[in-house]
Design a protein around this motif. Structure first.
Motif, PDB file in Angstrom:
ATOM      1  N   LEU A 145       0.829  -1.205   0.000  1.00  0.00           N
ATOM      2  CA  LEU A 145       0.000   0.000   0.000  1.00  0.00           C
ATOM      3  C   LEU A 145       0.866   1.258   0.000  1.00  0.00           C
ATOM      4  O   LEU A 145       0.654   2.174  -0.805  1.00  0.00           O
ATOM      5  N   LEU A 146       1.847   1.317   0.880  1.00  0.00           N
ATOM      6  CA  LEU A 146       2.728   2.484   0.953  1.00  0.00           C
ATOM      7  C   LEU A 146       3.539   2.636  -0.329  1.00  0.00           C
ATOM      8  O   LEU A 146       3.767   3.747  -0.810  1.00  0.00           O
ATOM      9  N   PHE A 211       5.733  11.080   8.359  1.00  0.00           N
ATOM     10  CA  PHE A 211       5.036  10.225   9.323  1.00  0.00           C
ATOM     11  C   PHE A 211       3.520  10.402   9.201  1.00  0.00           C
ATOM     12  O   PHE A 211       2.753   9.429   9.213  1.00  0.00           O
ATOM     13  N   GLN A 212       3.079  11.653   9.101  1.00  0.00           N
ATOM     14  CA  GLN A 212       1.647  11.933   9.009  1.00  0.00           C
ATOM     15  C   GLN A 212       1.028  11.306   7.770  1.00  0.00           C
ATOM     16  O   GLN A 212      -0.076  10.751   7.823  1.00  0.00           O
ATOM     17  N   GLN A 213       1.745  11.384   6.645  1.00  0.00           N
ATOM     18  CA  GLN A 213       1.226  10.794   5.416  1.00  0.00           C
ATOM     19  C   GLN A 213       1.192   9.276   5.495  1.00  0.00           C
ATOM     20  O   GLN A 213       0.265   8.636   4.987  1.00  0.00           O
ATOM     21  N   VAL A 214       2.204   8.666   6.110  1.00  0.00           N
ATOM     22  CA  VAL A 214       2.221   7.213   6.289  1.00  0.00           C
ATOM     23  C   VAL A 214       0.988   6.765   7.073  1.00  0.00           C
ATOM     24  O   VAL A 214       0.296   5.809   6.692  1.00  0.00           O
ATOM     25  N   ILE A 215       0.703   7.453   8.171  1.00  0.00           N
ATOM     26  CA  ILE A 215      -0.459   7.097   8.999  1.00  0.00           C
ATOM     27  C   ILE A 215      -1.753   7.297   8.212  1.00  0.00           C
ATOM     28  O   ILE A 215      -2.655   6.439   8.239  1.00  0.00           O
ATOM     29  N   LYS A 216      -1.859   8.412   7.506  1.00  0.00           N
ATOM     30  CA  LYS A 216      -3.073   8.689   6.731  1.00  0.00           C
ATOM     31  C   LYS A 216      -3.308   7.623   5.669  1.00  0.00           C
ATOM     32  O   LYS A 216      -4.435   7.132   5.496  1.00  0.00           O
ATOM     33  N   ILE A 217      -2.257   7.246   4.958  1.00  0.00           N
ATOM     34  CA  ILE A 217      -2.378   6.220   3.923  1.00  0.00           C
ATOM     35  C   ILE A 217      -2.791   4.881   4.537  1.00  0.00           C
ATOM     36  O   ILE A 217      -3.662   4.169   4.012  1.00  0.00           O
ATOM     37  N   ALA A 218      -2.162   4.520   5.655  1.00  0.00           N
ATOM     38  CA  ALA A 218      -2.469   3.237   6.307  1.00  0.00           C
ATOM     39  C   ALA A 218      -3.913   3.206   6.806  1.00  0.00           C
ATOM     40  O   ALA A 218      -4.633   2.219   6.581  1.00  0.00           O
TER      41      ALA A 218
END
Length: 244
Positions: A145-146, A211-218
């Motif tokens: 996904l990432l 970090f914020q984008q990783v969390i949002k995508i997940a």
């Protein structure tokens, strides 16, 4: 035959084999001893796992036989379930649930390990900050996904981040942090990789934004975030769950 592996689990020592520990490759132990996740050692050179040492006996026996054997007077089923959930051994979780007599949904625990570093690089008359990141996870689905949501731009052209489609064990990224003047940014856009995230097409200006984008995508991809560290020291470890 491989050499015996010594484990220190919560102060208790166990001897086992690599084949036993990696019997279920998608489990936490499978990821740790399969090379996907880093693992620490104690001062004596034993692999260190900071979990309940007494309960680990039943987990290790299950890995050896694929059968859950508990004494008749066993009173710590909830603790065993919690440890099985941490190690993400799905067949063991299902076996524990059968013993408990409950049909509850199995939720897979996912850990995302973000190892990051940065260094300064001189370009012509100015200095830029290069950020490098490695992503390891117990979930191949999360890494896929990432991998699909981040991309670079070089000279105005979008390019994949470079991770091979078949390699779902690690993602390696490197990009320039923003904060430069217009002329410097123009030079960088023509010669260096700038990191973006889709579908927002947002430029990743710094590590915190990453970090914020990783969390949002997940989270948008179906992963539920459980904890986020207060500090940004390396590594940053994020805990998610995903319904099976």
């Amino acid at each position: 035959m491989s050499e015996p592996i010594m484990l220190n689990v919560g102060g208790r020592l166990y001897t086992t084999s690599l084949a036993t520990l990696t019997r279920y490759p998608d489990s936490m132990l499978g990821s740790m001893f399969g090379g996907t996740l880093p693992i620490k050692k104690d001062l004596q050179g034993n692999y260190l796992i900071d979990r309940d040492g007494k309960i680990f006996r039943y987990i290790l026996n299950f890995l050896r036989t694929s059968h859950l054997d508990l004494p008749d007077e066993f009173q710590e089923l909830d603790l065993l379930k919690r440890e099985a959930d941490f190690f993400q051994i799905k067949p063991l979780l299902e076996a524990v649930q059968k013993v408990k007599g409950k049909t509850t949904e199995v939720r897979m625990n996912t850990i995302l390990n973000i190892i990051h570093d940065s260094y300064l690089h001189n370009i012509s008359s100015f200095t830029v900050k290069i950020v490098s990141v490695q992503l390891f996870s117990t979930s191949c689905a999360l890494l896929r996904l990432l991998n699909s949501k981040f991309y670079y731009t070089v000279n105005g052209e979008s390019t994949p981040i470079g991770t091979k489609e078949e390699d779902h064990t690690c993602i390696t990224l490197e990009w320039i942090e923003s904060g430069l003047n217009a002329m410097e940014r123009q030079h960088l856009m023509q010669n260096w990789k700038i990191l973006y995230a889709s579908p927002s097409q947002r430029k990743i200006k710094n590590l915190q934004m990453f970090f914020q984008q990783v969390i949002k995508i997940a989270v948008n991809g179906g992963f539920l975030l459980h904890s986020f560290p207060v500090t940004s020291s390396s590594p940053v470890i994020l805990h998610f769950t995903q319904c099976c």
